[in-house]
Design an enzyme around this catalytic site. Structure first.
Site, mmCIF file in Angstrom:
data_model
loop_
_atom_site.group_PDB
_atom_site.id
_atom_site.type_symbol
_atom_site.label_atom_id
_atom_site.label_comp_id
_atom_site.label_asym_id
_atom_site.label_seq_id
_atom_site.Cartn_x
_atom_site.Cartn_y
_atom_site.Cartn_z
ATOM 1 N N LYS B 73 -7.950 47.875 -35.596
ATOM 2 C CA LYS B 73 -6.913 48.376 -34.315
ATOM 3 C C LYS B 73 -5.985 49.043 -35.112
ATOM 4 O O LYS B 73 -5.977 49.000 -36.435
ATOM 5 C CB LYS B 73 -6.547 46.124 -35.065
ATOM 6 N N SER B 148 -2.599 40.304 -29.280
ATOM 7 C CA SER B 148 -2.266 41.458 -29.576
ATOM 8 C C SER B 148 -4.085 42.489 -30.132
ATOM 9 O O SER B 148 -3.747 44.071 -29.678
ATOM 10 C CB SER B 148 -1.764 41.529 -30.863
ATOM 11 N N SER B 172 -4.078 36.648 -32.006
ATOM 12 C CA SER B 172 -4.452 37.851 -31.200
ATOM 13 C C SER B 172 -5.861 38.323 -31.937
ATOM 14 O O SER B 172 -6.225 39.108 -31.521
ATOM 15 C CB SER B 172 -3.455 39.207 -32.861
#
Lengths: 94, 530
Positions: B73, B148, B172
């Site tokens: 990420k 996310s 997330s």
């Protein structure tokens, strides 16, 4: 409810410049979010201690020893404006 | 070994093939690097940066993770590679050091394939709020991947990378895993170091794996977990993780909480019938494997989302104060900003942050401000104590059953991961409606306990608009119960027999509106290996 004046005050505290459209939008959206958030007022918290941070396991402190850290040049490398010695900003006195 | 063979291997099996000398780590890396750049893969917009070539390290085949490439990420700092947290504020920012979790994975032999797109500063549940374009769901490109950690989830589901790291503050990792039909684990707070993660809410943020199987998640978590002198809140796991192999659930008691089930009703936004049906089938399957199901109560869980939207924005407003145009990130080039310090701060921040980030900074600033602090922040911190205590009691055998009687000791809690399947891009416009995505995941975040999402079926009947979209089952356990949690998740996963392969088969172009909602696609920037 959050009104225009409050939005502007919050924005100043948060160092944000908002457009007219944003001021109007955030007044409406923050008010709506707060109506949902305010449900927490219903909880009986008599004698309940606040949790700022979870202590799920015993933490241990590390020894207070000098360790290598970032070289100055590396720390300055990402700065929008820097001299060899530090970060440069507009003068606060200006 | 043929190309399609590699794609169908789990990360664990891929590493085993490398260990056995059947697979060259260099060729393996090149295979995934090339696959991630196929036009139909690019259309998903999973990556914001790809490694330029095969990284050095010819010994990767002997390393524990066998040279199996890793997606990371964007918000993890990676020395030499952009680390932008999905924000214009950090566009092109290259940090001088690498996050501990990433470094541990690299050291264990999982080379960095690329950085994955995310909602800006991890604030979102759809990965539409990304400065480098929205990410698309490989099951249906008109739908979001969740967020996310949407880029990580979509990349793993589409087989662009065997596994990936994400972060979970209120759901997330788990919610995008659910939306994309893969496994996502949020470890116990403190199991993995937060050093080098660009912070959102420090008392909640936790890194964890996204993968195609529970065993792969265990393998990757085992590599990244551990105490770190650079994160004083990190403690690691109590013992090394074994790869799960359990196939029965004899003697296991699962709780289903009234407040986190269909009875939660409208406040949760309503559980979709397809999700509810898949959840009930999973409960029956658990019973057929020998588990007991108990209806229990978590009296304060219904307040979790409200408390979270005080605490997380409060911490965010404080953490994001560091983005002031001085040490890193965007500085406004405006004339006034070049002369006046306040203008430099305010204009740099206003230009660099997107709408959702500004909204949360404002909300956090408000609930921390004089006159409102006690009613909002102070109250929310106390509600957090009550929620954490609900879970502690439940797992300690001191909990309450749904009708007020004493509940038996519960080993794990089961909930749907999300009330819905993945929605269409642009479909959720109201902030609170978006926040409701995390209704079932936020309580565990506030309590700091581990929770995993595993795929438990597909939605709908053929012909329904949302048919064939994955549904996630969430399993939560007591703090530091990752070992047994992964064992029961593995047993359920084997019995469920979910088939994720449709998402790995490219569906032709023209299937989606390529330049739809969510801003312009950023394209993939390439660089040297980190």
């Amino acid at each position: 409810m959050i009104d225009r004046a409050q939005v502007l005050q919050i924005a100043q505290l948060a160092r944000l410049d908002l457009s007219e459209e944003e001021v109007e939008r955030y007044a409406r959206e923050l008010s709506e979010i707060l109506t949902h958030v305010e449900r927490i007022a219903a909880a009986d918290v008599t004698d309940v201690a606040p949790t700022a941070h979870l202590a799920l396991a015993e933490g241990t402190l590390r020894a207070d020893e000098v360790q290598p850290s970032l070289a100055r040049a590396d720390a300055l490398a990402g700065a929008p404006e820097a001299s060899e010695e530090g970060f440069l900003v507009p003068s606060p006195q200006a | 070994m043929g190309v399609s063979d590699i794609l169908e291997l789990s990360a664990e099996a891929t590493a085993a093939a490398a260990h056995a000398g059947e697979l060259d780590p260099g060729e393996l890396f090149a295979f995934y690097r090339s696959r991630a750049q196929e036009p139909e893969a690019l259309e998903l917009n999973c990556f914001c940066w790809l490694a330029a070539g095969v990284p050095d390290g010819s010994s990767a085949a002997e390393a524990p993770l066998g040279g199996v490439p890793l997606g990371v990420k964007d918000l993890f700092c990676t020395a030499g590679a952009p680390s932008q947290s999905g924000s214009l504020m950090l566009k092109g920012y290259i940090p001088p050091y690498t996050a501990t979790a990433v470094q541990r994975a690299l050291d264990a032999g999982a080379p960095l394939l690329g950085k994955t797109n995310q909602d800006e500063f991890a604030m979102g549940s759809s990965t539409e709020h990304c400065a480098f374009g929205a990410v698309r769901n490989p099951w249906d490109r008109n739908r979001v991947p969740g967020g996310s950690s949407g880029g990580s989830a979509a990349a793993v589901a589409a087989g662009l990378v065997p596994w990936a790291l994400g972060t979970d503050t209120g759901g997330s990792i788990r919610q995008p895993a659910s939306f994309c039909g893969i496994v996502g684990l949020k470890p116990t707070y403190g199991a993995v170091s937060r050093h080098g993660m660009i912070a959102f809410a420090s008392s909640l943020d936790q890194a964890g794996p996204l993968s195609r199987s529970v065993r792969d998640a265990a393998l990757l978590l085992g590599a990244i977990a551990g105490r770190d002198r650079r994160d004083a809140t990190s403690v690691g796991l109590p013992e090394p993780l074994a790869l799960p192999q359990r196939t029965d659930l004899e003697g296991v008691t699962f709780g289903v909480a009234r407040e986190l089930s269909a009875q939660a009703g409208a406040q949760a936004g309503g559980i979709e019938p397809g999700v509810q049906a898949a959840f009930e089938r999973a409960l029956e399957l658990a019973m057929s494997l020998g588990a007991r199901i108990e209806e229990v109560s978590l009296p304060h869980a219904a307040l979790a989302l409200s408390a979270y939207y005080v605490l997380a924005p409060a911490e965010a407003s404080s953490n994001l104060a560091r983005f002031d145009g001085v040490r890193f990130g965007h500085r406004s080039g405006d004339e006034r900003a070049r002369r006046e310090l306040y203008a430099m701060y305010a204009q740099s921040r206003s230009e660099g942050f997107g709408a959702e980030v500004k909204r949360r900074i404002m909300l956090g600033t408000y609930v921390l401000s004089a006159g409102y602090y006690d009613a909002y922040y102070g109250q929310a911190q106390k509600v957090r104590t009550l929620i954490a205590e609900d879970f502690r009691r439940l797992f300690a055998g001191e909990g309450r059953a749904a009708r007020g009687a004493a509940a038996p000791k519960v080993d794990f809690l089961l909930t749907p991961t999300a009330a819905t399947v993945a929605f269409e891009l642009g479909a959720v416009q109201s902030p609170w409606q978006m926040y409701l995505n995390d209704y079932f995941t936020v309580p565990m975040s506030l309590a700091g306990i581990p929770a995993i999402s595993i795929p438990c079926g597909l939605s709908g009947k053929p012909g329904d608009s949302a048919s064939g979209m994955p549904i996630g089952l969430q399993i939560a356990g007591p703090a530091f119960s990752e070992g047994p949690l992964l064992e029961v998740a593995h047993a359920l996963e084997q019995a469920l027999g979910f088939d994720g392969s449709p998402a790995r088969r490219h569906r032709g172009l023209g299937h989606a509106h390529v330049n739809g909602a969510g801003g312009e696609a950023g394209g993939i920037h390439q660089g040297g290996p980190a």
